[in-house]
Design a protein around this motif. Structure first.
Motif, PDB file in Angstrom:
ATOM      1  N   PHE A 128       0.873  -1.173   0.000  1.00 61.52           N
ATOM      2  CA  PHE A 128       0.000   0.000   0.000  1.00 61.52           C
ATOM      3  C   PHE A 128       0.907   1.220   0.000  1.00 61.52           C
ATOM      4  CE2 PHE A 128      -2.718   3.268   1.870  1.00 61.52           C
ATOM      5  CZ  PHE A 128      -3.934   3.036   1.264  1.00 61.52           C
ATOM      6  N   THR A 129       1.032   1.849  -1.178  1.00 61.66           N
ATOM      7  CA  THR A 129       1.946   2.978  -1.357  1.00 61.66           C
ATOM      8  C   THR A 129       1.138   4.257  -1.517  1.00 61.66           C
ATOM      9  OG1 THR A 129       3.563   1.547  -2.453  1.00 61.66           O
ATOM     10  CG2 THR A 129       3.815   3.925  -2.756  1.00 61.66           C
ATOM     11  N   VAL A 130       1.510   5.284  -0.756  1.00 59.01           N
ATOM     12  CA  VAL A 130       0.796   6.570  -0.808  1.00 59.01           C
ATOM     13  C   VAL A 130       1.742   7.637  -1.352  1.00 59.01           C
ATOM     14  CG1 VAL A 130      -0.338   8.384   0.530  1.00 59.01           C
ATOM     15  CG2 VAL A 130      -0.736   5.985   1.094  1.00 59.01           C
ATOM     16  N   ILE A 131       1.251   8.401  -2.327  1.00 56.37           N
ATOM     17  CA  ILE A 131       1.978   9.558  -2.864  1.00 56.37           C
ATOM     18  C   ILE A 131       1.328  10.805  -2.289  1.00 56.37           C
ATOM     19  CG2 ILE A 131       2.652  10.809  -4.932  1.00 56.37           C
ATOM     20  CD1 ILE A 131       2.282   8.172  -6.477  1.00 56.37           C
TER      21      ILE A 131
ATOM     22  N   ASP B 187     -11.669  -6.374 -10.656  1.00 58.60           N
ATOM     23  CA  ASP B 187     -10.783  -7.357 -10.017  1.00 58.60           C
ATOM     24  C   ASP B 187      -9.364  -7.268 -10.557  1.00 58.60           C
ATOM     25  OD1 ASP B 187     -10.111  -9.417  -8.295  1.00 58.60           O
ATOM     26  OD2 ASP B 187     -10.559 -10.977  -9.771  1.00 58.60           O
ATOM     27  N   ALA B 188      -8.806  -6.062 -10.536  1.00 62.98           N
ATOM     28  CA  ALA B 188      -7.478  -5.842 -11.111  1.00 62.98           C
ATOM     29  C   ALA B 188      -6.383  -6.130 -10.080  1.00 62.98           C
ATOM     30  CB  ALA B 188      -7.362  -4.403 -11.608  1.00 62.98           C
ATOM     31  N   GLU B 189      -5.187  -6.434 -10.573  1.00 65.47           N
ATOM     32  CA  GLU B 189      -4.037  -6.700  -9.721  1.00 65.47           C
ATOM     33  C   GLU B 189      -3.543  -5.424  -9.044  1.00 65.47           C
ATOM     34  OE1 GLU B 189      -1.729  -9.894  -9.414  1.00 65.47           O
ATOM     35  OE2 GLU B 189      -3.896 -10.210  -9.288  1.00 65.47           O
ATOM     36  N   LEU B 190      -3.497  -4.320  -9.771  1.00 64.16           N
ATOM     37  CA  LEU B 190      -3.025  -3.047  -9.237  1.00 64.16           C
ATOM     38  C   LEU B 190      -4.186  -2.057  -9.215  1.00 64.16           C
ATOM     39  CD1 LEU B 190      -0.765  -1.038  -8.416  1.00 64.16           C
ATOM     40  CD2 LEU B 190      -0.431  -0.582 -10.859  1.00 64.16           C
ATOM     41  N   LEU B 191      -4.437  -1.471  -8.034  1.00 67.97           N
ATOM     42  CA  LEU B 191      -5.509  -0.486  -7.879  1.00 67.97           C
ATOM     43  C   LEU B 191      -4.872   0.884  -7.682  1.00 67.97           C
ATOM     44  CD1 LEU B 191      -7.848  -2.472  -5.440  1.00 67.97           C
ATOM     45  CD2 LEU B 191      -7.954  -2.360  -7.938  1.00 67.97           C
ATOM     46  N   VAL B 192      -5.207   1.810  -8.550  1.00 67.51           N
ATOM     47  CA  VAL B 192      -4.631   3.158  -8.514  1.00 67.51           C
ATOM     48  C   VAL B 192      -5.736   4.145  -8.153  1.00 67.51           C
ATOM     49  CG1 VAL B 192      -3.349   4.899  -9.798  1.00 67.51           C
ATOM     50  CG2 VAL B 192      -2.964   2.476 -10.287  1.00 67.51           C
TER      51      VAL B 192
ATOM     52  N   CYS C  28      -1.877  -1.477  -3.970  1.00 65.05           N
ATOM     53  CA  CYS C  28      -2.523  -0.165  -4.110  1.00 65.05           C
ATOM     54  C   CYS C  28      -1.481   0.945  -4.245  1.00 65.05           C
ATOM     55  CB  CYS C  28      -3.406   0.138  -2.901  1.00 65.05           C
ATOM     56  SG  CYS C  28      -4.719  -1.068  -2.647  1.00 65.05           S
ATOM     57  N   LEU C  29      -1.751   1.847  -5.179  1.00 66.61           N
ATOM     58  CA  LEU C  29      -0.981   3.081  -5.338  1.00 66.61           C
ATOM     59  C   LEU C  29      -1.976   4.222  -5.170  1.00 66.61           C
ATOM     60  CD1 LEU C  29       1.646   4.559  -6.013  1.00 66.61           C
ATOM     61  CD2 LEU C  29       1.039   4.356  -8.435  1.00 66.61           C
ATOM     62  N   VAL C  30      -1.788   5.015  -4.118  1.00 62.92           N
ATOM     63  CA  VAL C  30      -2.814   5.970  -3.703  1.00 62.92           C
ATOM     64  C   VAL C  30      -2.226   7.367  -3.596  1.00 62.92           C
ATOM     65  CG1 VAL C  30      -4.461   6.555  -1.873  1.00 62.92           C
ATOM     66  CG2 VAL C  30      -3.977   4.150  -2.388  1.00 62.92           C
ATOM     67  N   VAL C  31      -2.882   8.341  -4.220  1.00 57.45           N
ATOM     68  CA  VAL C  31      -2.591   9.749  -3.973  1.00 57.45           C
ATOM     69  C   VAL C  31      -3.531  10.207  -2.868  1.00 57.45           C
ATOM     70  CG1 VAL C  31      -2.870  12.089  -4.865  1.00 57.45           C
ATOM     71  CG2 VAL C  31      -1.673  10.385  -6.226  1.00 57.45           C
TER      72      VAL C  31
ATOM     73  N   HIS D 210       4.521   2.376   2.432  1.00 60.06           N
ATOM     74  CA  HIS D 210       5.568   3.236   1.890  1.00 60.06           C
ATOM     75  C   HIS D 210       4.932   4.549   1.459  1.00 60.06           C
ATOM     76  CE1 HIS D 210       9.615   3.869   0.297  1.00 60.06           C
ATOM     77  NE2 HIS D 210       9.085   4.347  -0.815  1.00 60.06           N
ATOM     78  N   ILE D 211       5.563   5.658   1.798  1.00 58.06           N
ATOM     79  CA  ILE D 211       5.059   6.991   1.448  1.00 58.06           C
ATOM     80  C   ILE D 211       6.102   7.687   0.584  1.00 58.06           C
ATOM     81  CG2 ILE D 211       4.340   9.255   2.304  1.00 58.06           C
ATOM     82  CD1 ILE D 211       3.473   7.853   4.901  1.00 58.06           C
ATOM     83  N   ILE D 212       5.631   8.289  -0.508  1.00 59.18           N
ATOM     84  CA  ILE D 212       6.500   9.071  -1.389  1.00 59.18           C
ATOM     85  C   ILE D 212       6.054  10.527  -1.297  1.00 59.18           C
ATOM     86  CG2 ILE D 212       7.220   9.473  -3.765  1.00 59.18           C
ATOM     87  CD1 ILE D 212       6.709   6.497  -4.279  1.00 59.18           C
ATOM     88  N   VAL D 213       6.968  11.386  -0.871  1.00 56.11           N
ATOM     89  CA  VAL D 213       6.661  12.812  -0.743  1.00 56.11           C
ATOM     90  C   VAL D 213       7.221  13.523  -1.980  1.00 56.11           C
ATOM     91  CG1 VAL D 213       6.910  14.898   0.653  1.00 56.11           C
ATOM     92  CG2 VAL D 213       6.830  12.639   1.755  1.00 56.11           C
ATOM     93  N   LEU D 214       6.326  14.135  -2.757  1.00 58.80           N
ATOM     94  CA  LEU D 214       6.734  14.874  -3.944  1.00 58.80           C
ATOM     95  C   LEU D 214       6.789  16.372  -3.648  1.00 58.80           C
ATOM     96  CD1 LEU D 214       4.812  13.262  -6.959  1.00 58.80           C
ATOM     97  CD2 LEU D 214       7.132  12.803  -6.183  1.00 58.80           C
TER      98      LEU D 214
END
Length: 595
Positions: free
Chosen positions: A378-381, A501-506, A534-537, A549-553
């Motif tokens: 679960f990755t958050v941008i 039912d996708a592998e990657l949820l954006v 999951c890739l979440v903004v 994991h968090i990515i700070v832009l």
């Protein structure tokens, strides 16, 4: 696109149907030849100017039969041509729509939606009118050639004068071609503006009422109407003047030919039967120059329409609008393609290296983004407004073209992410979900027949909302989901994603319109699916706390990354976002990207 090229490709689309229509229409135009010859024999027999092998009554019967056959051919020609006409319109509109919907995600419409509707409606119609004129012009031309041969054998001098109107009409139309294009283009543009404004008014009635701007909107509508009226009047008036010139030139030619015919009759070189044949043929032959003039004028007008349609096909040849593709005008519609998820689609690791993109005419975008998503993570941008969060998602999914960098799925580089990262590999919910004025069920399924709708509704925390709606899943949600709350719209979009039912949820800021409890339930249920990646903004604390994991832009670059506790200790930017000192994402991360 050249109108001749478009017409030739359209002829080759369904050659058998076009050939049948063509043959019937040419036959329809040729049949007056027989009527003229029969009439000539009737009058020559009655006046005794020439012997006839058949009696008058027999000739009359043949005349009636030829006219009856002509009526039958007309209805058959109309039947086949209408089939071709409507399917050809469907082909052009379908091809343009297909390219807009399925083409590269970089494509932005060159104008408002109302203007695009005008192009789909009016410009396609304009081309078909031009294409239809080919049948009339060809039929008239073949008739004119054969009739002229017959008339030349009777009286060459009179026949020569038939060509004079054609020369004048072609010369004048050629001189006026630039003005024809200018007036037609102005007419189309003003029509598109008023269509666009009508659509905006209907979609923004509530905003107009809240701002008490009804009178201003009506005033603007009247100004647009006046502008369109002026442009349409110029276009129509010029077309009518040109058509009137063509008609009157042809009529003057008829008058000249009749005068010459009368003189020939006085000298005894012309019989009553010859005169009736000429009189019957002259109207058709003299109409041929008029059709030529009309075709030349329409050629310039339709060039404008094809250019306007071609602007919607950015990235491909304008000939794509007349490519041979299936059209479904009768019978069952094709099933929506459904790809069941198999081991081939399984995601183990998605990575990006050096991913960069800059918006045209701007320094905004993303620069050298390295990203690694592991299965089940679960990755958050996160970041401030304009940091590049939405741009990153859109470049990753191929909705914007990367300037540089690589995207890899399980270690294999993806050449075309726009066609690869789709269900069942990936599903995406944008920042501003788009719902259609259809039922809730259809807004979620979007044509799918094989889907676990109940499970998707539960994941989206909608199982209590659906029974409260007027007709449950069959409730029509209205334009852009106007009958739903903001949170219901976002959760409907989430259900649309879950049902695939996708592998990657954006997710792009999915929970911004949700209350705290609904957001907690949504993430909790999503985490029940241990395989979900999951890739979440988001800037919401509930998402940040759950993130692996968090990515700070910041300004399009990765300012910091890691787990929340570590970032709060080491990253000044994360500390400011967490404590609200820096302005987080609200309604639009990248205005340029969304636009």
């Amino acid at each position: 696109m050249n109108p001749f090229v478009a017409s030739w490709r359209m002829m080759r689309w369904r050659p058998w149907l076009y050939t049948v229509s063509f043959a019937l229409w040419v036959g329809f135009y040729l049949m007056p030849l027989a009527g003229g010859l029969i009439t000539r024999e009737i009058f020559n027999t009655l006046t005794g100017d020439a012997p006839a092998t058949l009696g008058v009554w027999t000739l009359l019967a043949l005349l009636v039969a030829s006219e009856g056959l002509r009526i039958l051919v007309f209805y058959l020609a109309m039947f086949f041509w209408m089939i071709f006409w409507f399917t050809a319109q469907a082909l052009m509109r379908g091809n343009v729509m297909r390219w807009i919907v399925q083409g590269p995600g970089t494509r932005t419409l060159p104008d408002s939606s109302g203007e695009i509707v005008s192009r789909f409606r009016d410009d396609v119609e304009e081309f078909m009118m031009y294409f239809d004129n080919y049948l009339d012009l060809t039929g008239q031309g073949v008739f004119a050639v054969i009739a002229l041969v017959i008339m030349l054998r009777i009286n060459p001098l009179i026949t020569i004068f038939v060509f004079l109107p054609l020369v004048g009409i072609v010369a004048v139309t050629h001189m006026m071609s630039t003005r024809i294009k200018r007036y037609r283009n102005a007419n189309r543009q003003t029509t598109g503006r008023i269509t666009a404004f009508i659509g905006e008014m209907f979609g923004g009635v509530q905003a107009l009422k809240v701002a008490s701007a009804e009178d201003h909107a009506i005033d603007h509508f009247e100004r647009l109407s006046a502008s369109r009226q002026k442009a349409a009047l110029k276009d129509r008036l010029f077309t009518e003047i040109l058509d009137s010139f063509n008609l009157n030139t042809a009529n003057l030619g008829i008058g000249l030919i009749l005068l010459l015919s009368a003189q020939a009759m006085q000298s005894g070189n012309f019989t009553i039967g010859d005169f009736t044949l000429f009189a019957g043929y002259i109207g058709w032959i003299a109409g041929f120059p008029r059709w030529v003039g009309r075709m030349l004028a329409r050629h310039n007008q339709v060039a404008v329409s094809l250019d306007r349609l071609g602007a919607l096909l950015e990235g491909t040849s304008p000939t794509a609008m007349v490519e041979s593709t299936p059209t479904y005008t009768h019978g069952p519609l094709p099933e929506v393609p459904y790809t069941p998820k198999t081991g081939v689609h399984r995601l183990e690791r998605l990575t990006t290296s050096g991913l960069s993109y800059r918006h045209p005419g701007s320094n905004r975008g993303i620069e050298a983004i390295d990203l690694s998503l592991l299965r089940g993570s679960f990755t958050v941008i996160t970041g401030r407004i304009g940091a590049g969060k939405t741009t990153l998602l859109r470049v990753l999914l191929g909705l914007l073209p990367k300037d540089s960098g690589a995207i890899r799925w399980n270690g294999v580089e993806i050449d075309d992410p726009a066609s690869f990262l789709v269900p069942p590999r990936s599903a995406y919910t944008p920042q501003v979900p788009r719902l259609f004025s259809d039922t809730l069920r259809d807004n979620i399924l979007m044509g799918l027949s094989e889907a676990d709708l109940e499970a998707a509704l539960r994941l989206a925390v909608m199982e209590r909302d659906v029974p409260a709606l007027e007709h449950g899943l069959d409730t029509v949600v209205g334009t852009r989901g106007v009958k739903l709350s903001g949170g219901q719209i976002q959760r409907t979009a989430a259900a649309r994603m879950f049902v695939r039912d996708a592998e990657l949820l954006v997710f792009d800021d999915l929970s911004s319109a949700l209350d705290v409890e609904t957001e907690r339930l949504l993430w909790e249920r999503l985490f029940e699916r241990q395989s979900a990646t999951c890739l979440v903004v988001s800037h919401r604390r509930a998402a940040l706390r759950r993130a692996d994991h968090i990515i700070v832009l910041k300004d399009g670059r990765v300012e910091a990354e890691g787990r929340l506790d570590d970032l709060l200790l080491t990253s000044d930017e994360m500390q400011r976002l967490w404590h609200g000192e820096a302005e987080p994402l609200s309604t639009g991360d990248d205005a340029i990207a969304v636009a």
